[in-house]
Design an enzyme around this catalytic site. Sequence first.
Site, PDB file in Angstrom:
ATOM      1  CE  LYS A  96      -2.915   2.197   3.455  1.00 30.33           C
ATOM      2  NZ  LYS A  96      -3.314   3.480   2.893  1.00 30.33           N
ATOM      3  CB  ALA A 184      -7.796   7.456   4.451  1.00 26.80           C
ATOM      4  N   GLY A 185     -10.294   8.107   6.245  1.00 26.97           N
ATOM      5  CA  GLY A 185     -11.222   9.183   6.579  1.00 26.97           C
ATOM      6  C   GLY A 185     -12.616   8.729   6.969  1.00 26.97           C
ATOM      7  CG  ASN A 206      -5.792   1.813  11.489  1.00 29.20           C
ATOM      8  OD1 ASN A 206      -4.627   1.587  11.213  1.00 29.20           O
ATOM      9  ND2 ASN A 206      -6.235   1.597  12.708  1.00 29.20           N
ATOM     10  CB  THR A 207      -8.616   6.394  12.768  1.00 23.72           C
ATOM     11  OG1 THR A 207      -7.371   6.547  12.109  1.00 23.72           O
ATOM     12  CG2 THR A 207      -8.618   7.230  14.025  1.00 23.72           C
TER      13      THR A 207
HETATM   14  C1  LIG Z   1      -3.623   2.333   8.315  1.00 23.49           C
HETATM   15  C2  LIG Z   1      -3.576   3.082   7.073  1.00 23.49           C
HETATM   16  O1  LIG Z   1      -3.158   2.600   6.082  1.00 23.49           O
HETATM   17  C3  LIG Z   1      -4.065   4.466   7.074  1.00 23.49           C
HETATM   18  O2  LIG Z   1      -3.076   5.268   6.532  1.00 23.49           O
HETATM   19  C4  LIG Z   1      -5.320   4.441   6.273  1.00 23.49           C
HETATM   20  O3  LIG Z   1      -5.281   5.296   5.235  1.00 23.49           O
HETATM   21  C5  LIG Z   1      -6.547   4.482   7.113  1.00 23.49           C
HETATM   22  O4  LIG Z   1      -7.053   5.753   7.385  1.00 23.49           O
HETATM   23  P1  LIG Z   1      -8.076   5.953   8.598  1.00 23.49           P
HETATM   24  O5  LIG Z   1      -7.279   5.749   9.832  1.00 23.49           O
HETATM   25  O6  LIG Z   1      -8.595   7.352   8.449  1.00 23.49           O
HETATM   26  O7  LIG Z   1      -9.158   4.929   8.475  1.00 23.49           O
END
Ligand SMILES: CC(=O)[C@@H](O)[C@H](O)COP(=O)(O)O
Length: 257
Positions: A96, A184-185, A206-207
């Site tokens: 990635k 992401a986001g 992830n977050t």
């Molecule tokens: C873990 C990872 O690869 C992050 O850089 C990804 O882009 C996820 O983003 P979030 O944490 O906003 O879900």
Amino acid sequence: MLRVYGEEIASRLLLGTALYPSPAIMVEAVRASRAQIVTVSLRREAGGGGAGQDFWALIRELGVRVLPNTAGCHSVKEAVTTAQMAREVFGTPWIKLEVINDAETLQPDVFGLVEAAGILTREGFKVFPYCTEDLGVADRLLTAGCEVLMPWGAPIGSARGLNNVYGLRSLRAHFPDVPLVVDAGLGVPSHAAAAMELGYDAVLLNTAVAKAGDPAAMASAFALAVEAGRTAFEADPIEARDMAAPSTPVLGKAFLE
Ligand SMILES: CC(=O)[C@@H](O)[C@H](O)COP(=O)(O)O
């Protein structure tokens, strides 16, 4: 079934492995998400004190595919070197690819991304580029050899959801046969469902899971949302319209004026 680089993956949810309160909670969350692909940062894995080895052992026990990432890389050279090291450490050509432009927004450096993607593809990597929804950039990444694109929903860690639905919709329409993953986001499961309803092939997050009060429960909620969104997309949803359209037929009414 998600198809990327000639492989079939049962789950359309890809999960990150950073930021969890503990390794045990991360394991619980991955299991609850039913993800078959997890992304792992080489920087964490290479961390000293044996912590990297313990973490790697946990990931192996999960029996999932590892998608190493170049998170935190701000130049082509740094990203390429990190990818090369990740291939050695994790034994996979999947990467990635993140080349970050700006520390505040974590916005991708799309010029560096295209350059790094070309270098890595020529070296035999299977590149999963974290990109914007820009059509020209998408085209360049495909020409550079990428077989999947991962446009951002919103800045990493922002939990804002899909910032540019129009752009994401256009990307989907322009590249109907390219696997597209919103990366992401995302903040809540409805964001993931919305991405899937647009016809995206998968989401990566992830977050939103790692920082939730109950990561395993949130992972499970995201899994359900991804499934619901995909099922809805395949069921061919009706179009939104400006005017009302009666859903109760007039014929057969008891009293007609
Ligand atoms: C873990 C990872 O690869 C992050 O850089 C990804 O882009 C996820 O983003 P979030 O944490 O906003 O879900």
